[in-house]
Motif scaffolding. Sequence first.
Motif, PDB file in Angstrom:
ATOM      1  N   PRO A   1       0.830  -1.210   0.000  1.00  0.00           N
ATOM      2  CA  PRO A   1       0.000   0.000   0.000  1.00  0.00           C
ATOM      3  C   PRO A   1       0.864   1.260   0.000  1.00  0.00           C
ATOM      4  O   PRO A   1       1.997   1.252   0.499  1.00  0.00           O
ATOM      5  N   ASN A   2       0.312   2.327  -0.543  1.00  0.00           N
ATOM      6  CA  ASN A   2       1.007   3.616  -0.560  1.00  0.00           C
ATOM      7  C   ASN A   2      -0.045   4.712  -0.440  1.00  0.00           C
ATOM      8  O   ASN A   2      -0.638   5.120  -1.424  1.00  0.00           O
ATOM      9  N   PHE A   3      -0.294   5.169   0.808  1.00  0.00           N
ATOM     10  CA  PHE A   3      -1.338   6.149   1.065  1.00  0.00           C
ATOM     11  C   PHE A   3      -0.715   7.504   1.393  1.00  0.00           C
ATOM     12  O   PHE A   3       0.160   7.601   2.239  1.00  0.00           O
ATOM     13  N   ASP A   4      -1.187   8.539   0.724  1.00  0.00           N
ATOM     14  CA  ASP A   4      -0.767   9.906   0.999  1.00  0.00           C
ATOM     15  C   ASP A   4      -2.026  10.770   0.947  1.00  0.00           C
ATOM     16  O   ASP A   4      -2.256  11.505  -0.004  1.00  0.00           O
ATOM     17  N   LEU A   5      -2.853  10.650   1.990  1.00  0.00           N
ATOM     18  CA  LEU A   5      -4.163  11.303   1.982  1.00  0.00           C
ATOM     19  C   LEU A   5      -4.045  12.819   1.995  1.00  0.00           C
ATOM     20  O   LEU A   5      -4.914  13.513   1.472  1.00  0.00           O
ATOM     21  N   SER A   6      -2.990  13.349   2.595  1.00  0.00           N
ATOM     22  CA  SER A   6      -2.831  14.802   2.632  1.00  0.00           C
ATOM     23  C   SER A   6      -2.648  15.369   1.227  1.00  0.00           C
ATOM     24  O   SER A   6      -2.962  16.529   0.984  1.00  0.00           O
ATOM     25  N   ASN A   7      -2.143  14.554   0.312  1.00  0.00           N
ATOM     26  CA  ASN A   7      -1.990  14.982  -1.081  1.00  0.00           C
ATOM     27  C   ASN A   7      -3.032  14.349  -2.001  1.00  0.00           C
ATOM     28  O   ASN A   7      -2.929  14.443  -3.223  1.00  0.00           O
TER      29      ASN A   7
END
Length: 206
Positions: free
Chosen positions: A103-109
């Motif tokens: 997984p690779n989550f970057d919710l702020s972006n």
Amino acid sequence: MLNRHAKFSSLLFPLLTAASLVLAAPAARAAISITPHDVAGAPGSNVDVTFDFDFGANTLISSFDLGLVFDPALLTLLDGDFYQNGAAVDALNGLDAAGTLIPNFDLSNGSIGVAWYALDSNFQPLPPLALSGTYSLLLSFQLNNNFPIGQDTSVALTLDASDENLDPIDTISKIANVAAVPLPPSLLMMLSGLGMLAVSRVRRSD
């Protein structure tokens, strides 16, 4: 409900066990279709963005890379679920058993990415995923209060996958539009009435 970050680890297809991957007949050429659904809501309200996946009668997948992109200045991602025939499914355990999940989550972006490979922890090949029928990915967003009424923004989904022969399947890119609209007049009247009632009670208490 899982917490926010754990939930996104399960925004994937339900898996079959390795035993069910033994097929009596060879699989047809992999064919996947995805249908996005546009939605609208008032700033401050919540909406559900849905992508429907159709895997046909039988699609074998040895790897996939699923990506979602949205504008975090206008939308806040609240939750996400996969559904099969209207029932919520959690594929996390199945993915752990069936291959390697990254997984690779970057919710702020405004970015969510998940890659999966039919490989074990020693990078040895495992049976491919066997998927058939339709599934739905439902993402719950809140429209931020600064979302301009009359404008829209996109939730973009991209899927890259390879079939059981490691041949790439055509990249699929789909967009669901989210539009900001005014509150319905009936709701505005109700809110106005509640506001007047509150003011009246405050005045009486004085």
